[in-house]
Design an enzyme around this catalytic site. Structure first.
Site, PDB file in Angstrom:
ATOM      1  N   HIS A 159     133.456 -63.265  42.909  1.00 26.49           N
ATOM      2  CA  HIS A 159     133.541 -64.673  42.504  1.00 26.49           C
ATOM      3  C   HIS A 159     133.358 -65.586  43.714  1.00 26.49           C
ATOM      4  CE1 HIS A 159     134.897 -68.362  40.622  1.00 26.49           C
ATOM      5  NE2 HIS A 159     135.805 -68.490  41.583  1.00 26.49           N
ATOM      6  N   ASP A 170     129.756 -65.704  44.751  1.00 24.11           N
ATOM      7  CA  ASP A 170     129.019 -66.506  43.779  1.00 24.11           C
ATOM      8  C   ASP A 170     129.270 -67.996  44.016  1.00 24.11           C
ATOM      9  OD1 ASP A 170     127.430 -66.877  41.360  1.00 24.11           O
ATOM     10  OD2 ASP A 170     129.325 -67.420  40.390  1.00 24.11           O
TER      11      ASP A 170
END
Length: 105
Positions: A78, A81
């Site tokens: 995450h 990203d």
């Protein structure tokens, strides 16, 4: 070889990515007001924040060798990203600021 704290690494990457996005968005707000000098300064700061996040990510990747494999967590994925989304926003906002400049001429 020193161990790496993946949660701390993920939070550092996320922090710098979030700072980069916030600064880039502030740059767009400044450009919409016609303050291009401030917009450019904020974009430069956004790029510095992105670079800091990228350095944290790169340091973690250097630890990922054949002897000390890093098993990515969902939090780390995450964070990476989030950092790449920041880069995309910076690029798009830079283009939008250029358009604002052209329209103001």
């Amino acid at each position: 070889m020193e161990n790496i704290n993946l949660d701390k690494t993920a939070f550092q990457i996320t922090l710098h990515g979030g700072n980069a996005k916030d600064l880039a968005n502030d740059a767009l707000v400044a450009a919409k007001k016609g303050d291009y000098e401030q917009a450019e300064q904020l974009l430069a700061e956004a790029n510095k924040e992105f670079d800091l996040g990228h350095q944290v990510q790169s340091k973690a990747m250097q630890k990922d060798d054949s002897d000390n494999r890093i098993v990515p967590t969902l939090l780390l994925v995450h964070a990476k990203d989030h950092l790449m989304a920041a880069k995309t926003e910076i690029k798009l906002i830079n283009e939008l600021i250029d358009l604002h400049k052209k329209l103001d001429k």
